[in-house]
Design an enzyme around this catalytic site. Structure first.
Site, PDB file in Angstrom:
ATOM      1  N   GLY A  42     -14.598  23.971  -8.875  1.00  0.00           N
ATOM      2  CA  GLY A  42     -15.685  24.223  -7.932  1.00  0.00           C
ATOM      3  C   GLY A  42     -15.551  23.478  -6.619  1.00  0.00           C
ATOM      4  O   GLY A  42     -14.516  22.889  -6.312  1.00  0.00           O
ATOM      5  N   ALA A 273     -21.610  20.257  10.042  1.00  0.00           N
ATOM      6  CA  ALA A 273     -22.039  19.807   8.706  1.00  0.00           C
ATOM      7  C   ALA A 273     -23.552  19.664   8.723  1.00  0.00           C
ATOM      8  O   ALA A 273     -24.092  18.572   8.823  1.00  0.00           O
ATOM      9  CB  ALA A 273     -21.367  18.480   8.365  1.00  0.00           C
ATOM     10  N   ARG A 276     -26.151  22.526   3.106  1.00  0.00           N
ATOM     11  CA  ARG A 276     -25.640  23.568   2.229  1.00  0.00           C
ATOM     12  C   ARG A 276     -26.821  24.350   1.678  1.00  0.00           C
ATOM     13  O   ARG A 276     -27.939  23.839   1.631  1.00  0.00           O
ATOM     14  CB  ARG A 276     -24.833  22.942   1.064  1.00  0.00           C
ATOM     15  CG  ARG A 276     -23.609  22.150   1.527  1.00  0.00           C
ATOM     16  CD  ARG A 276     -22.814  21.617   0.350  1.00  0.00           C
ATOM     17  NE  ARG A 276     -22.291  22.668  -0.503  1.00  0.00           N
ATOM     18  CZ  ARG A 276     -21.132  23.305  -0.287  1.00  0.00           C
ATOM     19  NH1 ARG A 276     -20.384  22.985   0.748  1.00  0.00           N
ATOM     20  NH2 ARG A 276     -20.726  24.253  -1.102  1.00  0.00           N
ATOM     21  N   HIS A 449     -18.126 -13.325 -13.180  1.00  0.00           N
ATOM     22  CA  HIS A 449     -17.739 -13.996 -11.945  1.00  0.00           C
ATOM     23  C   HIS A 449     -16.218 -14.015 -11.863  1.00  0.00           C
ATOM     24  O   HIS A 449     -15.569 -14.321 -12.867  1.00  0.00           O
ATOM     25  CB  HIS A 449     -18.260 -15.429 -11.924  1.00  0.00           C
ATOM     26  CG  HIS A 449     -17.823 -16.184 -10.714  1.00  0.00           C
ATOM     27  ND1 HIS A 449     -18.357 -15.938  -9.467  1.00  0.00           N
ATOM     28  CD2 HIS A 449     -16.890 -17.151 -10.546  1.00  0.00           C
ATOM     29  CE1 HIS A 449     -17.776 -16.735  -8.595  1.00  0.00           C
ATOM     30  NE2 HIS A 449     -16.879 -17.475  -9.215  1.00  0.00           N
TER      31      HIS A 449
HETATM   32  P1  NAI Z   1     -27.188  16.897   5.138  1.00  0.00           P
HETATM   33  O1  NAI Z   1     -28.464  17.582   4.882  1.00  0.00           O
HETATM   34  O2  NAI Z   1     -26.873  15.618   4.458  1.00  0.00           O
HETATM   35  O3  NAI Z   1     -27.082  16.580   6.710  1.00  0.00           O
HETATM   36  C1  NAI Z   1     -27.158  17.586   7.698  1.00  0.00           C
HETATM   37  C2  NAI Z   1     -27.595  16.955   9.013  1.00  0.00           C
HETATM   38  O4  NAI Z   1     -27.441  17.927  10.046  1.00  0.00           O
HETATM   39  C3  NAI Z   1     -29.054  16.537   9.031  1.00  0.00           C
HETATM   40  O5  NAI Z   1     -29.148  15.190   9.414  1.00  0.00           O
HETATM   41  C4  NAI Z   1     -29.688  17.485  10.078  1.00  0.00           C
HETATM   42  O6  NAI Z   1     -30.731  16.891  10.786  1.00  0.00           O
HETATM   43  C5  NAI Z   1     -28.517  17.808  10.962  1.00  0.00           C
HETATM   44  N1  NAI Z   1     -28.635  19.083  11.698  1.00  0.00           N
HETATM   45  C6  NAI Z   1     -29.090  20.267  11.243  1.00  0.00           C
HETATM   46  N2  NAI Z   1     -28.994  21.219  12.213  1.00  0.00           N
HETATM   47  C7  NAI Z   1     -28.466  20.624  13.312  1.00  0.00           C
HETATM   48  C8  NAI Z   1     -28.115  21.065  14.635  1.00  0.00           C
HETATM   49  N3  NAI Z   1     -28.280  22.345  15.012  1.00  0.00           N
HETATM   50  N4  NAI Z   1     -27.586  20.172  15.514  1.00  0.00           N
HETATM   51  C9  NAI Z   1     -27.413  18.877  15.130  1.00  0.00           C
HETATM   52  N5  NAI Z   1     -27.731  18.411  13.894  1.00  0.00           N
HETATM   53  C10 NAI Z   1     -28.238  19.262  12.987  1.00  0.00           C
HETATM   54  O7  NAI Z   1     -26.056  18.011   4.900  1.00  0.00           O
HETATM   55  P2  NAI Z   1     -24.475  17.888   4.733  1.00  0.00           P
HETATM   56  O8  NAI Z   1     -23.996  16.621   5.330  1.00  0.00           O
HETATM   57  O9  NAI Z   1     -23.926  19.167   5.269  1.00  0.00           O
HETATM   58  O10 NAI Z   1     -24.275  17.818   3.171  1.00  0.00           O
HETATM   59  C11 NAI Z   1     -24.761  18.888   2.334  1.00  0.00           C
HETATM   60  C12 NAI Z   1     -25.012  18.406   0.926  1.00  0.00           C
HETATM   61  O11 NAI Z   1     -23.771  18.151   0.286  1.00  0.00           O
HETATM   62  C13 NAI Z   1     -25.778  17.105   0.859  1.00  0.00           C
HETATM   63  O12 NAI Z   1     -27.154  17.318   0.831  1.00  0.00           O
HETATM   64  C14 NAI Z   1     -25.291  16.524  -0.425  1.00  0.00           C
HETATM   65  O13 NAI Z   1     -26.106  16.958  -1.477  1.00  0.00           O
HETATM   66  C15 NAI Z   1     -23.919  17.097  -0.643  1.00  0.00           C
HETATM   67  N6  NAI Z   1     -22.929  16.058  -0.401  1.00  0.00           N
HETATM   68  C16 NAI Z   1     -22.885  14.959  -1.202  1.00  0.00           C
HETATM   69  C17 NAI Z   1     -21.974  13.952  -0.956  1.00  0.00           C
HETATM   70  C18 NAI Z   1     -21.947  12.759  -1.835  1.00  0.00           C
HETATM   71  O14 NAI Z   1     -22.562  12.750  -2.882  1.00  0.00           O
HETATM   72  N7  NAI Z   1     -21.260  11.679  -1.457  1.00  0.00           N
HETATM   73  C19 NAI Z   1     -21.032  14.026   0.163  1.00  0.00           C
HETATM   74  C20 NAI Z   1     -21.163  15.209   0.926  1.00  0.00           C
HETATM   75  C21 NAI Z   1     -22.085  16.165   0.638  1.00  0.00           C
END
Ligand code: NAI
Length: 470
Positions: A42, A273, A276, A449
């Site tokens: 996936g 980004a 999703r 430790h």
């Molecule tokens: P996200 O929801 O974390 O961040 C998207 C950001 O884009 C937000 O801060 C939003 O305000 C901004 N945004 C939206 N439209 C915009 C625009 N037109 N111009 C400028 N900024 C804008 O979404 P992201 O980073 O795409 O990740 C999606 C999902 O993938 C996350 O919610 C998470 O669940 C999962 N993910 C998890 C990770 C982990 O566990 N380490 C790593 C990467 C993703």
């Protein structure tokens, strides 16, 4: 004529939700078929969590090596600057992905699960057809587990293409862009944007909200902001991406700030980004007559949909859209189908962001706890006072562990951390909260430790008013 498979359980989607569900079904003796249109593993394994962590690792290694050039550092001196080859890094990353992909295939085989490669398209809730390389296969199932995951959301005025990447393309490049603008300073944008910066691109962030990483509270994000500042990486906040423009002066991303001012940010590539969304289209979901919950499939605490015998798990059913949540739901649904009594009711699900430095959130922040009516006590302990951190050059990034507990009975409500390597502490945070630990339990557990884990009992002691090393 199409082959016909009659199966007890049909799992749709081979990501961390679906493949775990299928393995557990197989272990429980259920005749199980899993359908995956792409490669087993996936988004997480093929084009998400794992490949991004591999590239982040490479970026960190390269950045660290660069620090040894010239005067040197830690007594290590490199006579010449290291060279970076993104193609080589991506090739190595693919070996990691391939290993895990074939591992999943082997685990499914061992559990006697039949894996069908192709896209399932449903005619009704229990019947689908899969167009495979060897012809159509019709599948009828007693139970169906939907685990189709999520797809990237885009910006209509900034369509994906050669110069506008989603996270998928950002993980496949062989040449480093000189200038990369990252739209969205959330999980993906920050993780990949920082990795590209460490590999050598000039990175600029554009974020619609007034701060980065809004999923974490302000004190936690401060060390990440400090890292950006230290590295001269600008983040245009309260700013929206408008579109790509190309003229005589080159390519640029046009952005608009909250007051309506527009400016052009020169760039070679743009990484979008901005979140999703659940994958609900193109596989006949509409034929299944399931009740929806906004864009998600509606489920109860056993991941049952509105249709008897049809379950849905993972990103398809809502936030948090995290791989480990999907896997936990998959395992549970398999056991429910096998007749076990299970419910999805975690106290907390930890979330980790692999930025510089890393972030972990598990349970409630102090503000969230207060908003829920709790009177809280909070303890914090810095990695700067932890021997192991300092011995790994990890104590100087402003990182800390923070523990939030109920003031009356000291039950831990949340544990948060920021700092290098803190992702590896997240399991203990989740365990403490899930087990209903009190501050005294955390403080009274003897931690090895010298390790970074010692900061957790110290934070608990700080909440009780008597940390030893701070
Ligand atoms: P996200 O929801 O974390 O961040 C998207 C950001 O884009 C937000 O801060 C939003 O305000 C901004 N945004 C939206 N439209 C915009 C625009 N037109 N111009 C400028 N900024 C804008 O979404 P992201 O980073 O795409 O990740 C999606 C999902 O993938 C996350 O919610 C998470 O669940 C999962 N993910 C998890 C990770 C982990 O566990 N380490 C790593 C990467 C993703």
């Amino acid at each position: 004529m199409a082959e016909q498979i009659n199966t007890q359980v049909l799992v749709v989607g081979g990501g961390p939700g679906g493949y775990v569900a299928a393995i557990r079904c197989g272990q429980l003796g259920l005749k199980t078929t899993i359908v995956e249109a792409d490669r087993l593993g996936g988004t997480c394994l093929i084009r998400g969590c794992i490949p991004s962590k591999a590239l982040i690792h490479v970026a960190g290694k390269f950045e660290a090596m660069r620090q040894h050039v010239g005067e040197g550092k830690l007594g290590i001196r490199l006579p010449a600057a290291p060279e970076f080859d993104l193609g080589g890094a991506v090739d190595w990353k693919e070996t990691v992905v391939d290993k895990l992909n074939s591992g999943v295939a082997a685990l499914l085989k061992r559990a006697k699960v039949r894996a069908v490669h192709g896209k399932a398209v449903f005619a009704d809730a229990k019947n689908c057809t899969v167009a495979t390389a060897d012809g159509d296969i019709a599948i009828s199932a007693e139970h169906v587990i939907l685990a189709t995951g999520s797809v990237v959301a885009g910006i209509p005025s900034l369509p994906f293409g050669e110069h506008v990447w989603s996270s998928t393309e950002a993980l496949l490049q062989r040449e480093l862009p000189k200038r990369l603008v990252v739209v969205g300073a959330g999980y993906i944008g920050m993780e990949l944007g920082m990795a590209y910066a460490r590999m050598g691109s000039e990175v600029v962030f554009v974020e619609a909200l007034d701060r980065i990483l809004t999923l974490f509270d302000r004190p936690l994000v401060k060390p990440v902001e400090a890292w950006l500042k230290q590295h001269g990486i600008p983040a245009h906040l309260s700013t929206k991406a408008i579109g790509l423009v190309e003229d005589a002066s080159g390519r640029a991303l046009e952005v608009e700030s909250a007051d309506g001012t527009r400016q052009r940010l020169p760039c070679d590539k743009v990484l979008v980004a901005v979140g999703r969304r659940p994958c609900t289209q193109g596989w006949g979901l509409e034929k299944m007559a399931l009740t929806m919950d906004g864009p998600f499939v509606k489920v109860d605490d056993q991941c049952r949909t509105s249709m008897r015998g049809v379950y849905a798990i993972g990103d398809l059913v809502g936030e948090p859209m995290l791989a480990h949540k999907a896997s936990a739901q998959g395992e549970m649904v398999a056991e429910i189908i096998a007749g076990h009594r299970r419910r999805f009711d975690p106290v907390a699900i930890a979330a980790v962001c692999f930025t510089e430095p890393e972030l972990v959130g598990c349970g409630l922040t102090p503000d969230e706890a207060k908003a829920q009516g709790h009177e809280v006590i909070v303890g914090q302990f810095p990695f700067a006072a932890n021997g192991r951190s300092l011995a790994m050059q990890a104590g100087t990034d402003g990182g800390f562990v923070r523990i939030t507990a109920r003031a009356d009975n000291h039950v831990v409500l949340g544990i948060h951390a920021v700092g290098a390597h803190v992702s590896e502490l997240s399991g203990e945070f989740a365990l403490a909260i899930e087990m209903g630990a009190r501050l005294e339990d955390v403080a009274g557990t003897i931690h090895v430790h010298p390790t970074m884990t010692e900061t957790l009992p110290e934070a608990a002691l700080a909440a009780l008013g008597h940390a030893i090393h701070a």
